[in-house]
Design a protein around this motif. Structure first.
Motif, PDB file in Angstrom:
ATOM      1  N   ALA A  32       0.825  -1.206   0.000  1.00  0.00           N
ATOM      2  CA  ALA A  32       0.000   0.000   0.000  1.00  0.00           C
ATOM      3  C   ALA A  32       0.860   1.257   0.000  1.00  0.00           C
ATOM      4  O   ALA A  32       1.850   1.356   0.729  1.00  0.00           O
ATOM      5  N   GLY A  33       0.463   2.212  -0.845  1.00  0.00           N
ATOM      6  CA  GLY A  33       1.146   3.498  -0.889  1.00  0.00           C
ATOM      7  C   GLY A  33       2.460   3.498  -1.644  1.00  0.00           C
ATOM      8  O   GLY A  33       3.160   4.510  -1.667  1.00  0.00           O
ATOM      9  N   LEU A  34       2.807   2.370  -2.257  1.00  0.00           N
ATOM     10  CA  LEU A  34       4.074   2.288  -2.966  1.00  0.00           C
ATOM     11  C   LEU A  34       3.821   2.040  -4.451  1.00  0.00           C
ATOM     12  O   LEU A  34       2.940   1.269  -4.817  1.00  0.00           O
ATOM     13  N   ASP A  35       4.558   2.722  -5.299  1.00  0.00           N
ATOM     14  CA  ASP A  35       4.505   2.459  -6.736  1.00  0.00           C
ATOM     15  C   ASP A  35       5.862   2.795  -7.338  1.00  0.00           C
ATOM     16  O   ASP A  35       6.748   3.309  -6.658  1.00  0.00           O
ATOM     17  N   ARG A  36       6.020   2.491  -8.607  1.00  0.00           N
ATOM     18  CA  ARG A  36       7.322   2.673  -9.237  1.00  0.00           C
ATOM     19  C   ARG A  36       7.751   4.138  -9.262  1.00  0.00           C
ATOM     20  O   ARG A  36       8.916   4.467  -9.035  1.00  0.00           O
ATOM     21  N   ASP A  37       6.808   5.030  -9.522  1.00  0.00           N
ATOM     22  CA  ASP A  37       7.149   6.456  -9.574  1.00  0.00           C
ATOM     23  C   ASP A  37       7.697   6.946  -8.238  1.00  0.00           C
ATOM     24  O   ASP A  37       8.651   7.737  -8.201  1.00  0.00           O
ATOM     25  N   ARG A  38       7.094   6.497  -7.160  1.00  0.00           N
ATOM     26  CA  ARG A  38       7.558   6.921  -5.834  1.00  0.00           C
ATOM     27  C   ARG A  38       8.938   6.345  -5.547  1.00  0.00           C
ATOM     28  O   ARG A  38       9.796   7.023  -4.972  1.00  0.00           O
ATOM     29  N   ILE A  39       9.174   5.116  -5.947  1.00  0.00           N
ATOM     30  CA  ILE A  39      10.480   4.492  -5.760  1.00  0.00           C
ATOM     31  C   ILE A  39      11.548   5.264  -6.527  1.00  0.00           C
ATOM     32  O   ILE A  39      12.619   5.580  -6.002  1.00  0.00           O
ATOM     33  N   VAL A  40      11.246   5.586  -7.778  1.00  0.00           N
ATOM     34  CA  VAL A  40      12.222   6.272  -8.630  1.00  0.00           C
ATOM     35  C   VAL A  40      12.501   7.683  -8.107  1.00  0.00           C
ATOM     36  O   VAL A  40      13.654   8.129  -8.078  1.00  0.00           O
ATOM     37  N   ALA A  41      11.466   8.386  -7.677  1.00  0.00           N
ATOM     38  CA  ALA A  41      11.656   9.740  -7.140  1.00  0.00           C
ATOM     39  C   ALA A  41      12.550   9.716  -5.909  1.00  0.00           C
ATOM     40  O   ALA A  41      13.447  10.571  -5.751  1.00  0.00           O
ATOM     41  N   ALA A  42      12.343   8.746  -5.028  1.00  0.00           N
ATOM     42  CA  ALA A  42      13.187   8.622  -3.831  1.00  0.00           C
ATOM     43  C   ALA A  42      14.609   8.257  -4.221  1.00  0.00           C
ATOM     44  O   ALA A  42      15.574   8.753  -3.621  1.00  0.00           O
ATOM     45  N   ALA A  43      14.754   7.407  -5.226  1.00  0.00           N
ATOM     46  CA  ALA A  43      16.089   7.014  -5.685  1.00  0.00           C
ATOM     47  C   ALA A  43      16.845   8.217  -6.243  1.00  0.00           C
ATOM     48  O   ALA A  43      18.046   8.381  -5.991  1.00  0.00           O
ATOM     49  N   ILE A  44      16.164   9.078  -6.992  1.00  0.00           N
ATOM     50  CA  ILE A  44      16.814  10.267  -7.555  1.00  0.00           C
ATOM     51  C   ILE A  44      17.292  11.185  -6.432  1.00  0.00           C
ATOM     52  O   ILE A  44      18.401  11.720  -6.482  1.00  0.00           O
ATOM     53  N   ARG A  45      16.467  11.365  -5.405  1.00  0.00           N
ATOM     54  CA  ARG A  45      16.880  12.198  -4.270  1.00  0.00           C
ATOM     55  C   ARG A  45      18.132  11.621  -3.618  1.00  0.00           C
ATOM     56  O   ARG A  45      19.065  12.353  -3.280  1.00  0.00           O
ATOM     57  N   MET A  46      18.149  10.311  -3.458  1.00  0.00           N
ATOM     58  CA  MET A  46      19.294   9.660  -2.827  1.00  0.00           C
ATOM     59  C   MET A  46      20.529   9.756  -3.709  1.00  0.00           C
ATOM     60  O   MET A  46      21.640  10.010  -3.217  1.00  0.00           O
ATOM     61  N   LEU A  47      20.349   9.574  -5.002  1.00  0.00           N
ATOM     62  CA  LEU A  47      21.480   9.679  -5.928  1.00  0.00           C
ATOM     63  C   LEU A  47      22.041  11.096  -5.941  1.00  0.00           C
ATOM     64  O   LEU A  47      23.260  11.294  -5.986  1.00  0.00           O
ATOM     65  N   ASP A  48      21.174  12.090  -5.921  1.00  0.00           N
ATOM     66  CA  ASP A  48      21.623  13.483  -5.906  1.00  0.00           C
ATOM     67  C   ASP A  48      22.432  13.792  -4.645  1.00  0.00           C
ATOM     68  O   ASP A  48      23.414  14.537  -4.681  1.00  0.00           O
ATOM     69  N   GLU A  49      22.001  13.222  -3.531  1.00  0.00           N
ATOM     70  CA  GLU A  49      22.640  13.526  -2.251  1.00  0.00           C
ATOM     71  C   GLU A  49      23.892  12.692  -1.993  1.00  0.00           C
ATOM     72  O   GLU A  49      24.883  13.187  -1.451  1.00  0.00           O
ATOM     73  N   GLU A  50      23.867  11.419  -2.405  1.00  0.00           N
ATOM     74  CA  GLU A  50      24.932  10.496  -2.015  1.00  0.00           C
ATOM     75  C   GLU A  50      25.680   9.870  -3.188  1.00  0.00           C
ATOM     76  O   GLU A  50      26.674   9.161  -2.979  1.00  0.00           O
ATOM     77  N   GLY A  51      25.216  10.078  -4.406  1.00  0.00           N
ATOM     78  CA  GLY A  51      25.887   9.487  -5.559  1.00  0.00           C
ATOM     79  C   GLY A  51      25.531   8.028  -5.752  1.00  0.00           C
ATOM     80  O   GLY A  51      24.776   7.433  -4.966  1.00  0.00           O
ATOM     81  N   LEU A  52      26.106   7.440  -6.789  1.00  0.00           N
ATOM     82  CA  LEU A  52      25.790   6.053  -7.128  1.00  0.00           C
ATOM     83  C   LEU A  52      26.166   5.082  -6.016  1.00  0.00           C
ATOM     84  O   LEU A  52      25.454   4.111  -5.765  1.00  0.00           O
ATOM     85  N   ASN A  53      27.283   5.338  -5.355  1.00  0.00           N
ATOM     86  CA  ASN A  53      27.719   4.427  -4.296  1.00  0.00           C
ATOM     87  C   ASN A  53      26.807   4.477  -3.075  1.00  0.00           C
ATOM     88  O   ASN A  53      26.833   3.558  -2.249  1.00  0.00           O
ATOM     89  N   GLY A  54      26.030   5.532  -2.968  1.00  0.00           N
ATOM     90  CA  GLY A  54      25.152   5.670  -1.811  1.00  0.00           C
ATOM     91  C   GLY A  54      23.793   5.020  -1.976  1.00  0.00           C
ATOM     92  O   GLY A  54      23.009   4.965  -1.022  1.00  0.00           O
ATOM     93  N   LEU A  55      23.504   4.529  -3.179  1.00  0.00           N
ATOM     94  CA  LEU A  55      22.193   3.927  -3.437  1.00  0.00           C
ATOM     95  C   LEU A  55      22.244   2.427  -3.195  1.00  0.00           C
ATOM     96  O   LEU A  55      23.088   1.719  -3.747  1.00  0.00           O
ATOM     97  N   SER A  56      21.352   1.943  -2.358  1.00  0.00           N
ATOM     98  CA  SER A  56      21.189   0.499  -2.149  1.00  0.00           C
ATOM     99  C   SER A  56      19.715   0.213  -1.948  1.00  0.00           C
ATOM    100  O   SER A  56      18.942   1.104  -1.559  1.00  0.00           O
ATOM    101  N   MET A  57      19.332  -1.008  -2.209  1.00  0.00           N
ATOM    102  CA  MET A  57      17.924  -1.385  -2.042  1.00  0.00           C
ATOM    103  C   MET A  57      17.521  -1.245  -0.575  1.00  0.00           C
ATOM    104  O   MET A  57      16.420  -0.804  -0.264  1.00  0.00           O
ATOM    105  N   ARG A  58      18.426  -1.600   0.320  1.00  0.00           N
ATOM    106  CA  ARG A  58      18.107  -1.514   1.751  1.00  0.00           C
ATOM    107  C   ARG A  58      17.885  -0.073   2.181  1.00  0.00           C
ATOM    108  O   ARG A  58      16.892   0.247   2.833  1.00  0.00           O
ATOM    109  N   LYS A  59      18.802   0.826   1.794  1.00  0.00           N
ATOM    110  CA  LYS A  59      18.677   2.229   2.182  1.00  0.00           C
ATOM    111  C   LYS A  59      17.466   2.872   1.520  1.00  0.00           C
ATOM    112  O   LYS A  59      16.786   3.710   2.131  1.00  0.00           O
ATOM    113  N   LEU A  60      17.197   2.487   0.292  1.00  0.00           N
ATOM    114  CA  LEU A  60      16.040   3.043  -0.410  1.00  0.00           C
ATOM    115  C   LEU A  60      14.750   2.606   0.267  1.00  0.00           C
ATOM    116  O   LEU A  60      13.811   3.407   0.431  1.00  0.00           O
TER     117      LEU A  60
END
Length: 255
Positions: free
Chosen positions: A30-58
């Motif tokens: 509930a409350g989760l969809d691909r667009d929301r996942i991708v938007a959160a991933a972009i925020r994380m990538l902007d802040e931490e870079g590619l090395n900062g993105l993981s499925m667990r942290k996301l």
């Protein structure tokens, strides 16, 4: 579920856009969809870079379990590919279309692309790693193709003109974004970071002979006082050089 190991067997055809992913049974979290996942991933990538993105942290960022993400994607690469295409949508094609002839459209496209690369420093390596065949990437490519087509260059010359302009933009935007990130990591503005960097070797006697031929150039750049102004000035002039170069080559083809 597609596994990363499966994609490694055929990297030339590896893309989330080429796969026919079987839909999951039932309904997702509930409350989760691909667009929301991708938007959160972009925020994380902007802040931490590619090395900062993981499925667990996301998953933690989204307040769900890591397994919940696999309802919508098979791998982290899926998320990155979706993120890449999402930021391509930031290139304002409506603004491009509202400009004048091919020269204006090419300049607007180049500036929009540069700004996108600077906003998202992780984008540069990804653009070279993935196929860039999502709908937004294709739309940007079509806009570039149309502008180059309208130059009047023959078909066999158009790819070279595209490369001249947009590989320049790619390289320029990449260097600019990495410099901006490096300054931020140092806790400085671009201006202060640039000034400190120049002073670090400009006044060092060990570099005096080597830098001698470049002193005039370094002093000219330092005289502006704003790194942002330098980025903008040099980009605009270099782009003008390329546009004029295309005009010359179009005339030459007609001789």
């Amino acid at each position: 579920m597609v596994k990363a190991a499966d994609r490694a067997k055929d990297p030339a055809r590896s893309s989330v856009w080429l796969e026919n992913r079987a839909p999951r049974r039932g309904s997702g979290p509930a409350g989760l969809d691909r667009d929301r996942i991708v938007a959160a991933a972009i925020r994380m990538l902007d802040e931490e870079g590619l090395n900062g993105l993981s499925m667990r942290k996301l998953a933690t960022e989204l307040g769900v379990t890591a397994m919940s993400l696999y309802w919508y994607v098979d791998t982290k690469d899926d998320i990155i590919e979706y993120a890449v295409d999402s930021v391509y949508a930031e290139v304002d094609l409506a603004a491009v279309g509202a400009t004048g002839d091919w020269r204006d459209r090419l300049r607007t496209l180049a500036l929009e692309y540069r700004r996108m690369l600077v906003r998202h420093p992780w984008m540069s390596p990804c653009a070279g790693q993935y196929l860039n065949i999502g709908p937004n990437a294709i739309a940007v490519g079509a806009g570039i193709n149309e502008a180059i087509r309208d130059t009047g260059l023959p078909m066999h010359r158009r790819p070279s003109a595209m490369s001249a302009v947009f590989q320049f933009v790619y390289g320029y935007g990449t260097i600019e974004s990495q410099f901006q990130r490096r300054a931020a990591e140092a806790g400085m503005s671009q201006d202060v970071f640039y000034g400190e960097s120049i002073r670090a070797f400009h006044d060092d006697t060990r570099f005096k002979e080597t830098l001698g031929p470049m002193t005039e150039l370094l002093d000219e750049r330092a005289s502006h006082g704003s790194v942002s102004d330098i980025w903008d000035r040099d980009f605009a002039y270099a782009l003008d050089v390329l546009v004029v170069g295309i005009e010359v080559m179009v005339a030459r083809e007609k001789e």
